[in-house]
Design a protein around this motif. Structure first.
Motif, PDB file in Angstrom:
ATOM      1  N   VAL A 162       7.700  -5.587   6.234  1.00 39.17           N
ATOM      2  CA  VAL A 162       6.896  -4.468   5.762  1.00 39.17           C
ATOM      3  C   VAL A 162       6.322  -3.735   6.963  1.00 39.17           C
ATOM      4  O   VAL A 162       6.142  -4.317   8.028  1.00 39.17           O
ATOM      5  N   SER A 163       6.030  -2.452   6.777  1.00 39.13           N
ATOM      6  CA  SER A 163       5.400  -1.691   7.846  1.00 39.13           C
ATOM      7  C   SER A 163       4.640  -0.514   7.250  1.00 39.13           C
ATOM      8  O   SER A 163       4.966  -0.023   6.177  1.00 39.13           O
ATOM      9  N   GLY A 164       3.606  -0.110   7.970  1.00 41.38           N
ATOM     10  CA  GLY A 164       2.777   1.012   7.546  1.00 41.38           C
ATOM     11  C   GLY A 164       1.570   1.115   8.458  1.00 41.38           C
ATOM     12  O   GLY A 164       1.580   0.605   9.575  1.00 41.38           O
ATOM     13  N   GLY A 208      -3.879   2.204  12.705  1.00 40.69           N
ATOM     14  CA  GLY A 208      -2.832   2.033  13.707  1.00 40.69           C
ATOM     15  C   GLY A 208      -1.591   1.449  13.046  1.00 40.69           C
ATOM     16  O   GLY A 208      -1.609   1.077  11.872  1.00 40.69           O
ATOM     17  N   PRO A 209      -0.483   1.353  13.785  1.00 46.48           N
ATOM     18  CA  PRO A 209       0.733   0.771  13.212  1.00 46.48           C
ATOM     19  C   PRO A 209       0.541  -0.719  12.895  1.00 46.48           C
ATOM     20  O   PRO A 209      -0.110  -1.436  13.652  1.00 46.48           O
ATOM     21  N   ALA A 210       1.077  -1.136  11.776  1.00 45.96           N
ATOM     22  CA  ALA A 210       0.989  -2.535  11.359  1.00 45.96           C
ATOM     23  C   ALA A 210       2.309  -2.922  10.723  1.00 45.96           C
ATOM     24  O   ALA A 210       2.995  -2.096  10.124  1.00 45.96           O
ATOM     25  N   TYR A 211       2.672  -4.183  10.854  1.00 49.67           N
ATOM     26  CA  TYR A 211       3.921  -4.654  10.265  1.00 49.67           C
ATOM     27  C   TYR A 211       3.910  -6.167  10.193  1.00 49.67           C
ATOM     28  O   TYR A 211       3.038  -6.821  10.741  1.00 49.67           O
ATOM     29  N   GLY A 212       4.902  -6.709   9.503  1.00 52.38           N
ATOM     30  CA  GLY A 212       4.979  -8.153   9.404  1.00 52.38           C
ATOM     31  C   GLY A 212       6.281  -8.651   8.822  1.00 52.38           C
ATOM     32  O   GLY A 212       6.947  -7.947   8.073  1.00 52.38           O
ATOM     33  N   PRO A 226       0.809  -1.220   0.000  1.00 54.72           N
ATOM     34  CA  PRO A 226       0.000   0.000   0.000  1.00 54.72           C
ATOM     35  C   PRO A 226       0.843   1.272   0.000  1.00 54.72           C
ATOM     36  O   PRO A 226       1.991   1.278   0.463  1.00 54.72           O
ATOM     37  N   LYS A 227       0.257   2.341  -0.516  1.00 55.86           N
ATOM     38  CA  LYS A 227       0.916   3.647  -0.503  1.00 55.86           C
ATOM     39  C   LYS A 227       1.245   4.018   0.943  1.00 55.86           C
ATOM     40  O   LYS A 227       0.424   3.825   1.845  1.00 55.86           O
ATOM     41  N   GLY A 228       2.438   4.512   1.161  1.00 52.62           N
ATOM     42  CA  GLY A 228       2.862   4.901   2.501  1.00 52.62           C
ATOM     43  C   GLY A 228       3.523   3.783   3.293  1.00 52.62           C
ATOM     44  O   GLY A 228       4.046   4.004   4.374  1.00 52.62           O
ATOM     45  N   TRP A 229       3.505   2.558   2.783  1.00 46.71           N
ATOM     46  CA  TRP A 229       4.151   1.432   3.451  1.00 46.71           C
ATOM     47  C   TRP A 229       5.591   1.327   2.985  1.00 46.71           C
ATOM     48  O   TRP A 229       5.941   1.753   1.885  1.00 46.71           O
ATOM     49  N   SER A 230       6.430   0.721   3.814  1.00 42.43           N
ATOM     50  CA  SER A 230       7.814   0.471   3.407  1.00 42.43           C
ATOM     51  C   SER A 230       8.085  -1.030   3.441  1.00 42.43           C
ATOM     52  O   SER A 230       7.492  -1.762   4.228  1.00 42.43           O
ATOM     53  N   ALA A 231       8.963  -1.452   2.553  1.00 38.29           N
ATOM     54  CA  ALA A 231       9.415  -2.842   2.510  1.00 38.29           C
ATOM     55  C   ALA A 231      10.929  -2.811   2.577  1.00 38.29           C
ATOM     56  O   ALA A 231      11.579  -2.088   1.829  1.00 38.29           O
ATOM     57  N   LYS A 232      11.489  -3.566   3.496  1.00 38.99           N
ATOM     58  CA  LYS A 232      12.942  -3.585   3.687  1.00 38.99           C
ATOM     59  C   LYS A 232      13.435  -5.018   3.759  1.00 38.99           C
ATOM     60  O   LYS A 232      12.732  -5.900   4.236  1.00 38.99           O
ATOM     61  N   ARG A 233      14.656  -5.210   3.307  1.00 42.26           N
ATOM     62  CA  ARG A 233      15.299  -6.516   3.405  1.00 42.26           C
ATOM     63  C   ARG A 233      16.380  -6.425   4.466  1.00 42.26           C
ATOM     64  O   ARG A 233      17.274  -5.583   4.391  1.00 42.26           O
ATOM     65  N   ASN A 234      16.306  -7.291   5.466  1.00 42.48           N
ATOM     66  CA  ASN A 234      17.289  -7.307   6.549  1.00 42.48           C
ATOM     67  C   ASN A 234      18.594  -7.946   6.090  1.00 42.48           C
ATOM     68  O   ASN A 234      18.642  -8.602   5.046  1.00 42.48           O
TER      69      ASN A 234
END
Length: 106
Positions: A36-38, A45-49, A21-29
């Protein structure tokens, strides 16, 4: 600043699959796992996974599988910290799969 929707009632039903979704970020550790988070699309509210575990299917049992794509599905969960009308709840209960493209990792 986005205001949290306290009026949303708790519901543990999954929302399905959504493209990042728009405004979410995806990062590779550094260990190669994607995160992902947004904002929760339901209560804001805050969400991530984290990334779902991968598996290697026996192709003889599943011969009609399409080739693996350059995408990953990551289970995201609301973590807003609010009850949303359910005792003991710590979020609105929503979960969904966020699909991200990993083309840029190659």
């Amino acid at each position: 600043m986005v205001k949290h929707k306290d009026s949303v009632k708790y519901d543990a039903e999954p929302l399905g699959v959504v493209t990042l979704p728009k405004g979410w970020s995806a990062k590779r550790n550094s260990d190669g796992a994607y995160k992902v988070s947004g904002l929760c699309p339901t209560c804001l509210g805050p969400a991530y996974g984290p990334e779902l575990p991968q598996f290697d299917p026996d192709e003889s049992l599943l011969p009609d599988l399409p080739p693996l794509s350059d995408a990953r599905e990551i289970l995201a969960t609301c973590h807003c910290g609010r009850k949303h009308g359910k005792d003991g709840a710590t979020s609105c209960g929503r979960t969904w799969l966020v699909e991200i493209s990993t083309d840029s990792d190659r």
